[in-house]
Motif scaffolding. Structure first.
Motif, mmCIF file in Angstrom:
data_model
loop_
_atom_site.group_PDB
_atom_site.id
_atom_site.type_symbol
_atom_site.label_atom_id
_atom_site.label_comp_id
_atom_site.label_asym_id
_atom_site.label_seq_id
_atom_site.Cartn_x
_atom_site.Cartn_y
_atom_site.Cartn_z
ATOM 1 N N CYS A 49 0.783 -1.243 0.000
ATOM 2 C CA CYS A 49 0.000 0.000 0.000
ATOM 3 C C CYS A 49 0.815 1.294 0.000
ATOM 4 N N CYS A 54 -0.875 -1.950 5.391
ATOM 5 C CA CYS A 54 -1.012 -3.384 5.055
ATOM 6 C C CYS A 54 -0.005 -4.251 5.801
ATOM 7 N N GLY A 55 1.122 -3.691 6.196
ATOM 8 C CA GLY A 55 2.140 -4.444 6.946
ATOM 9 C C GLY A 55 3.044 -5.307 6.077
ATOM 10 N N CYS A 57 5.510 -4.480 4.222
ATOM 11 C CA CYS A 57 6.887 -4.000 4.064
ATOM 12 C C CYS A 57 7.667 -4.022 5.386
ATOM 13 N N CYS A 89 7.971 1.437 4.329
ATOM 14 C CA CYS A 89 7.322 2.479 3.513
ATOM 15 C C CYS A 89 7.117 3.769 4.293
HETATM 16 S S1 FES Z 1 2.491 -0.912 5.279
HETATM 17 FE FE1 FES Z 1 1.742 -1.328 3.290
HETATM 18 S S2 FES Z 1 3.544 -1.156 2.096
HETATM 19 FE FE2 FES Z 1 4.192 -0.513 4.036
#
Ligand code: FES
Ligand SMILES: Cc1cc2nc3c(=O)[nH]c(=O)nc-3n(C[C@H](O)[C@H](O)[C@H](O)COP(=O)(O)OP(=O)(O)OC[C@H]3O[C@@H](n4cnc5c(N)ncnc54)[C@H](O)[C@@H]3O)c2cc1C
Length: 349
Positions: A49, A54-55, A57, A89
């Motif tokens: 994202c 989203c977690g 990365c 990110c």
């Molecule tokens: S939390 Fe989604 S890409 Fe970093």
């Protein structure tokens, strides 16, 4: 004072070396996040994202200091933070850092993201709350159908992710279809304050949910603001000679009829109406729907009902609110046995 200013200017321009504990290193420039630095250098760091939610990365910070742009981001649990995990990110290195992560060959960018200045050209409505915004950059607009860019709008220090709806082109035209969010910072600027010629920063392309060249049927599923990348994928598929015999379905879900549009709205798609199966659906169970003769129900139910025996021979693309994407993923994986490699999605947090 002058010495202080020039040393801070130097710091701004500093390139920090990011070393991967497992081997290798890459540079991170000019306030870039660790994720952007990695992708610009062609390193396969997993992500989705670019918004901290989203977690995907998560990496471990082994040594060094970072500035966290979104300390409250939902993509990381407090316990993970305590154990030294960071969201690549959202973290900007303040000096050389060492991080640990598993490389993901799928995440190696086919086009490295780059930062450009973009000029606002125009906007026009598609529905009552989704408008198409056109920007222009010098040089070509290079991206794959389905990808998104990070826009930093005038007067905002944060960036927002927006998916392109058009196709890559040498004229530098980037088009986005953006839904107005009540009280939203970026959409407030876009819908109320942008004037022709206003300049913003465009960083991209990002996303692994781009059009693949597999010659299977193509099923695009969008809800609400997820329209843009699905239109880009449809356009990309229609333009590819290798996919000329492939069936294309575009499912689009809104709450009420006023959230929908007809294909005539897009002059380039109208001639393909026979090959392109466009299925709009409304989810609201309401007497006000009297007169609506199209599909009703949640979009995952419509996909389940209408795709018949095509599940095993199709490539699936989807974009929109996380609950919609999760519902379709459950249908595809758990009920229909579709392989995860054939499901490509971006959740719009
Ligand atoms: S939390 Fe989604 S890409 Fe970093
Ligand atoms: C990969 C990706 C692609 C995307 N592509 C698209 C796209 O193509 N089209 C599209 O329309 N969107 C897209 N999005 C969503 C987009 O990035 C933005 O999140 C969206 O436009 C909202 O931004 P905003 O700044 O207007 O809202 P924000 O300011 O971020 O606000 C979001 C919500 O939070 C509320 N809020 C804000 N501040 C507070 C506060 N202090 N307290 C309580 N509530 C608060 C607001 O009222 C609003 O409801 C995408 C997102 C991702 C992750």
């Amino acid at each position: 004072m002058q010495a202080e200013q020039s040393s801070s200017a130097l710091l701004d321009l500093a390139v920090h070396a990011i070393t991967r504990k497992e081997g290798g290193s890459f540079p991170c420039e000019q306030g870039d996040t660790i994720l952007s630095g990695a992708l610009r250098a062609g390193v396969g760091m997993a992500y989705e994202c670019n918004a901290g939610e989203c977690g995907s990365c998560k990496v471990t910070l082994v040594s060094g200091e970072v500035h966290d742009l979104k300390p409250e981001a939902g993509g990381l649990r407090p316990r993970e933070r305590e154990r030294g995990k960071i969201l690549a990110c959202q973290c900007v290195p303040q000096g050389p850092c060492t991080v640990s992560f598993r490389e993901d060959a799928e995440a190696v960018p086919r086009i490295s993201p780059a930062i450009r200045q973009a000029w606002f050209v125009r906007s026009e409505p598609i529905t009552h709350d989704i408008w198409e915004f056109t920007f222009q950059t010098s040089g070509s607009a290079e991206f794959l159908p389905g990808q998104y860019a990070l826009l930093k709008l005038p007067g905002m220090s944060e960036r927002r992710s927006y998916s392109m709806s058009n196709l890559p082109n040498s004229d530098g035209i980037w088009q986005f279809q953006i839904r107005r969010v009540p009280g939203g910072a970026a959409t407030g600027i876009l819908f109320e304050r942008m004037a022709e010629g206003d300049v913003c920063t465009l960083d991209g392309p990002y996303s692994n949910a781009y059009l693949r060249d597999a010659t299977r049927g193509i099923v695009c599923i969008a809800g609400g603001s997820g329209l843009a990348p699905m239109l880009s994928i449809v356009r990309g598929a229609l333009a590819q000679p290798a996919l000329k015999d492939v069936d294309i379905h575009l499912f689009y879900g809104g709450r009420q009829p006023r959230d929908l549009f007809t294909l005539d709205r897009f002059v380039d798609l109208a001639p393909h109406a026979r090959r392109l199966n466009f299925i709009p659906a409304v989810s609201c169970e309401d007497d006000a729907l009297d007169g609506w003769s199209g599909e009703r129900g949640y979009i995952h139910d419509c996909v389940g009902r209408l795709m018949g025996d095509r599940f095993q021979n199709s490539e699936f693309y989807m974009a929109g609110p996380p609950p919609m994407v999760e519902a379709v993923r459950r249908l595809l994986i758990l009920e229909k046995g579709v392989a995860t490699e054939r499901i490509h999605y971006d959740r719009f947090f």
